[in-house]
Motif scaffolding. Structure first.
Motif, short mmCIF file in Angstrom:
data_model
loop_
_atom_site.label_atom_id
_atom_site.label_comp_id
_atom_site.label_asym_id
_atom_site.label_seq_id
_atom_site.Cartn_x
_atom_site.Cartn_y
_atom_site.Cartn_z
N ALA A 115 -11.71 6.31 -5.71
CA ALA A 115 -10.78 7.23 -6.35
C ALA A 115 -9.44 7.22 -5.61
CB ALA A 115 -11.36 8.63 -6.35
N GLY A 116 -8.36 7.21 -6.39
CA GLY A 116 -7.04 7.20 -5.77
C GLY A 116 -6.66 8.53 -5.19
N ARG A 155 -1.46 8.51 -1.72
CA ARG A 155 -1.30 9.94 -1.95
C ARG A 155 0.16 10.36 -1.94
NH1 ARG A 155 -5.24 11.77 2.78
NH2 ARG A 155 -4.00 10.10 3.73
N ASP A 156 1.05 9.45 -1.52
CA ASP A 156 2.48 9.76 -1.55
C ASP A 156 2.94 9.97 -2.99
OD1 ASP A 156 5.49 8.81 -1.69
OD2 ASP A 156 5.11 9.33 0.40
N ALA A 157 3.88 10.89 -3.16
CA ALA A 157 4.34 11.23 -4.51
C ALA A 157 4.91 10.03 -5.26
CB ALA A 157 5.40 12.34 -4.42
N ALA A 158 5.50 9.07 -4.53
CA ALA A 158 6.08 7.90 -5.19
C ALA A 158 5.03 7.09 -5.93
CB ALA A 158 6.80 7.02 -4.16
N VAL A 159 3.80 7.11 -5.41
CA VAL A 159 2.70 6.41 -6.08
C VAL A 159 2.02 7.33 -7.07
CG1 VAL A 159 0.52 5.17 -5.78
CG2 VAL A 159 2.34 4.91 -4.08
N PRO A 196 1.29 -0.24 -1.91
CA PRO A 196 0.27 0.82 -1.79
C PRO A 196 -0.84 0.46 -0.80
CG PRO A 196 0.01 -0.38 -3.86
CD PRO A 196 1.32 -0.81 -3.27
N CYS A 197 -1.32 1.49 -0.13
CA CYS A 197 -2.48 1.35 0.76
C CYS A 197 -3.25 2.67 0.73
CB CYS A 197 -2.05 0.99 2.18
SG CYS A 197 -1.08 2.26 3.00
N LYS A 198 -4.45 2.64 1.26
CA LYS A 198 -5.28 3.84 1.27
C LYS A 198 -6.14 3.86 2.52
CE LYS A 198 -8.77 6.44 -1.35
NZ LYS A 198 -8.06 7.73 -1.19
#
Length: 220
Positions: free
Chosen positions: A219-220, A193-197, A155-157
């Motif tokens: 916030a994610g 924000r990808d659906a997998a996460v 994960p990254c943001k």
């Protein structure tokens, strides 16, 4: 060391700005997705990258172990980029990895890239591990899993700071489970924000971004 603690299924965890995770109650340091020798694997397919990723990753592992002095290390799968990665490590890298493994209780979790990690002296290999209120595995379960600590998704943001967009690796957690950032130098990232996460967290979650010296919760 981190100034932030993440509560997961009743356990208090310290996210480190390196991307490692420390569990004080279990004196356990956790790494995800080390991807040793990803650079050499890419080079063999014609994508030339500087061949220093394993050395850099080992150095960061060594520093994290020195900071926290754990009695146990858990590597959450995809520690080796492919089944030939061990053979491509040079002698100094093999020696350093063996010294690190020999200094603590070391556990390899099998991943999709390394379903059969090399059997280094003193290391255990398993598909998953339950300790206290935590379950350590490579891939997150597709259903809610209390206490799950997993990797795999990298994960990254992205955030905007002072007019610039910054993309950072991050931990993601809703307090029930936690997904770790990839630790390997050349490991990529999947936006939270990808659906997998997002699909792993029912009612929202926090992203814990890796800064230079500390971790920042957003916030994610």
């Amino acid at each position: 060391m981190s100034e932030i603690r993440i509560a997961v299924n009743g356990e208090s965890l310290l996210p480190d700005s390196s991307g490692a995770l420390y569990w004080p109650a279990g004196r356990t340091l956790v790494f995800a997705d080390l991807h040793f020798e990803k650079g050499s694997a890419f080079a063999r397919s014609g994508q030339l990258l500087p061949p220093y990723d394993t050395c850099a990753t080992l150095s960061r592992i060594q520093s994290a172990i020195a900071r926290y002095a754990p009695t146990r290390v858990i590597a959450l799968g995809d520690s080796f980029h492919d089944d030939g990665a061990w053979d491509r490590l040079d002698l100094a890298e093999r020696a350093l990895l063996q010294r690190l493994v020999s200094g603590v209780e070391w556990i390899w979790i099998a991943g999709n890239h390394d379903p059969a990690p090399p059997q280094l002296s003193g290391a255990a290999i398993t598909d998953e591990l339950t300790l206290g209120g935590l379950v350590f595995r490579h891939e997150p379960a597709p259903v809610p899993a209390a206490g799950e600590i997993a990797g795999h998704l990298h994960p990254c943001k992205s955030i905007v700071r002072r007019g610039r967009s910054l993309r950072r690796r991050c931990f993601a957690s809703d307090g029930l489970r936690l997904v770790m950032p990839a630790f390997g130098a050349y490991a990529g990232g999947l936006d939270v924000r990808d659906a997998a996460v997002r699909s792993l967290f029912g009612s929202g979650f926090l992203a814990y971004l890796l800064g230079t010296r500390r971790v920042f919760a957003v916030a994610g």
